[in-house]
Design a protein around this motif. Structure first.
Motif, short mmCIF file in Angstrom:
data_model
loop_
_atom_site.label_atom_id
_atom_site.label_comp_id
_atom_site.label_asym_id
_atom_site.label_seq_id
_atom_site.Cartn_x
_atom_site.Cartn_y
_atom_site.Cartn_z
N LEU A 173 -45.57 -8.03 9.39
CA LEU A 173 -43.72 -8.19 8.51
C LEU A 173 -44.54 -7.19 8.16
CD1 LEU A 173 -41.41 -9.78 8.61
CD2 LEU A 173 -42.12 -10.78 7.22
N TRP A 174 -44.99 -7.02 7.10
CA TRP A 174 -44.98 -6.67 6.55
C TRP A 174 -44.97 -4.36 6.51
CZ3 TRP A 174 -50.32 -5.22 2.41
CH2 TRP A 174 -49.50 -4.21 1.34
N LEU A 175 -45.87 -5.18 7.71
CA LEU A 175 -46.66 -3.43 7.56
C LEU A 175 -45.36 -2.52 8.60
CD1 LEU A 175 -50.06 -3.97 8.08
CD2 LEU A 175 -49.51 -3.00 5.90
N GLU A 176 -45.35 -3.37 9.98
CA GLU A 176 -44.57 -2.85 10.68
C GLU A 176 -42.99 -3.11 11.09
OE1 GLU A 176 -43.67 -0.83 14.71
OE2 GLU A 176 -45.87 -0.87 13.19
N PRO A 177 -42.25 -1.72 11.11
CA PRO A 177 -41.17 -1.38 10.88
C PRO A 177 -40.28 -2.09 12.48
CG PRO A 177 -42.19 0.86 11.16
CD PRO A 177 -42.72 -0.35 10.77
N ARG A 178 -40.48 -2.48 13.10
CA ARG A 178 -40.32 -3.03 14.18
C ARG A 178 -40.45 -4.54 14.10
NH1 ARG A 178 -42.56 -0.13 19.24
NH2 ARG A 178 -40.48 -1.81 20.87
N VAL A 179 -41.43 -5.30 13.36
CA VAL A 179 -41.08 -6.51 13.19
C VAL A 179 -40.07 -6.81 12.33
CG1 VAL A 179 -43.00 -8.55 12.49
CG2 VAL A 179 -43.28 -6.78 14.07
N HIS A 180 -39.35 -7.78 12.84
CA HIS A 180 -37.99 -7.89 11.55
C HIS A 180 -38.10 -9.41 11.13
CE1 HIS A 180 -35.75 -3.87 12.87
NE2 HIS A 180 -36.02 -4.51 13.93
N ASN A 181 -38.88 -10.24 11.74
CA ASN A 181 -38.88 -11.61 11.17
C ASN A 181 -40.43 -12.16 11.34
OD1 ASN A 181 -38.74 -12.49 13.61
ND2 ASN A 181 -37.18 -11.87 13.56
N TRP A 198 -46.19 -13.47 16.74
CA TRP A 198 -46.21 -13.27 18.11
C TRP A 198 -46.81 -12.19 17.95
CZ3 TRP A 198 -45.73 -14.81 22.83
CH2 TRP A 198 -46.13 -13.97 23.65
N LEU A 199 -46.87 -10.66 17.10
CA LEU A 199 -47.73 -9.55 17.76
C LEU A 199 -48.31 -9.78 17.34
CD1 LEU A 199 -47.66 -6.23 18.31
CD2 LEU A 199 -46.99 -6.33 15.62
N ALA A 200 -49.36 -10.89 15.80
CA ALA A 200 -50.33 -11.18 15.86
C ALA A 200 -51.45 -11.66 16.88
CB ALA A 200 -50.71 -12.33 14.66
N PHE A 201 -50.64 -12.61 17.14
CA PHE A 201 -51.07 -13.38 18.68
C PHE A 201 -51.37 -12.75 19.98
CE2 PHE A 201 -50.82 -15.11 22.87
CZ PHE A 201 -51.17 -16.52 22.81
N GLU A 202 -50.57 -11.38 19.76
CA GLU A 202 -50.75 -10.87 21.08
C GLU A 202 -52.00 -9.73 21.42
OE1 GLU A 202 -46.42 -9.17 23.06
OE2 GLU A 202 -46.79 -8.10 21.66
N SER A 203 -51.84 -9.32 19.46
CA SER A 203 -52.91 -9.22 19.39
C SER A 203 -54.89 -9.72 19.37
CB SER A 203 -53.24 -7.76 17.82
OG SER A 203 -51.80 -7.64 17.96
N SER A 204 -54.20 -10.52 19.25
CA SER A 204 -55.76 -11.59 18.91
C SER A 204 -55.98 -12.17 19.72
CB SER A 204 -55.21 -12.56 17.67
OG SER A 204 -54.20 -13.04 18.48
N ALA A 205 -55.38 -12.04 21.32
CA ALA A 205 -55.42 -12.45 22.15
C ALA A 205 -56.22 -11.17 23.29
CB ALA A 205 -54.94 -13.41 22.67
#
Length: 281
Positions: free
Chosen positions: A162-170, A176-183
């Motif tokens: 949320l802090w680093l990615e401008p496409r993440v708005h909430n 969800w992006l963290a889960f996609e990346s970790s999994a």
């Protein structure tokens, strides 16, 4: 015999180094772990800094990290009976201290290729040091602790995206992006686009591999542990039966030996009979 992998380890204090050094290390190892965590806000604060003030804060964190490592290492050198041997066994901490000093006063974004390599190498070494410090809490047989730690890592990774990615708005998108990346699912609906978020995703993926491996290993150990306990119980029961049979066989062997051995009275009578003189004709 030492090997090349000894560099990527925390040697700590040898038990033969003295009680003072061992006691000091029990405190210092957690202080070093705490100072190591400063690399996270320092690295990303410097990478995303848009003003001289933000850059100064990030470098101040590196400087605090260097000072913390230096004080802890000096404390250990003062208490250790073998300071040179201790430094040789804790080269990773010495390297991190030197890297923090260079990071505090060298390079400013945008970084060149060599700077990127050196920065990532330094952050990677610190990440290895943090994992080595916390590995005692991530034993494969601690499923509940692993699940709690995994949830905490996922929550922090969501905040980081949320802090680093401008496409993440909430925050939900960050999770969800963290889960996609970790999994390592990679649906593609959200993907890191900035250098900061991509570097962050690399560490999330590596940490996710480790966490998921430990969780699944712990679940498998829980199922296997039941079978092992049943087999161990059966083996102990068989051993008790064997011990009882051995005791019985020994008793029977002793009784048989007693029945075959002539009594002392019979031996005395036989000796007396042989000692009577005989008449010669």
């Amino acid at each position: 015999m030492a090997n090349g992998l000894d560099f990527f380890s925390i040697g700590g204090a040898d038990a033969h180094d003295g009680a003072r050094a061992v006691h000091a290390w029990h405190v210092i190892r957690w202080l070093l772990c705490g100072w190591s965590l400063l690399v996270i806000p320092a690295f990303y604060g410097e990478l995303t800094s848009t003003s001289q003030g933000a850059l100064t804060i990030a470098r101040s964190l590196y400087l605090c990290m260097f000072a913390g490592f230096a004080l802890c290492l000096l404390w250990m050198l003062h208490t250790s009976r073998k300071p040179k041997a201790w430094l040789a066994h804790n080269r990773l901490d010495v390297t991190i201290m030197i890297g923090a000093a260079f990071s505090a006063g060298w390079g400013a974004p945008p970084w060149q290729t060599v700077e990127w390599v050196l920065r990532l190498l330094f952050v990677g070494l610190v990440a290895i040091r943090i994992v080595l410090s916390l590995k005692v809490f991530f034993a494969p047989n601690r499923l509940i602790g692993l699940l709690i730690a995994g949830a905490g890592v996922l929550a922090m990774a969501g905040a980081g995206f949320l802090w680093l990615e401008p496409r993440v708005h909430n925050y939900a998108d960050g999770l969800w992006l963290a889960f996609e990346s970790s999994a390592t699912v990679g649906y593609g609906d959200i993907a890191p686009t900035t250098p900061a978020s991509r570097v962050f995703a690399v560490f999330v993926v590596l940490l996710g591999y480790g966490m998921l491996s430990l969780v699944f290993a712990s679940i498998a150990a829980a199922f296997i542990g039941k079978e092992e306990r049943a087999l161990r119980h059966e083996m102990h029961r068989d051993i008790k039966h064997l011990n009882a049979e051995i005791v019985q066989l020994r008793a029977e062997l002793h009784a048989l030996r007693e029945s075959l051995t002539p009594s002392s009275d019979a031996i005395t009578d036989a000796e007396a009979l042989h000692s009577v003189p005989r008449d010669h004709h």
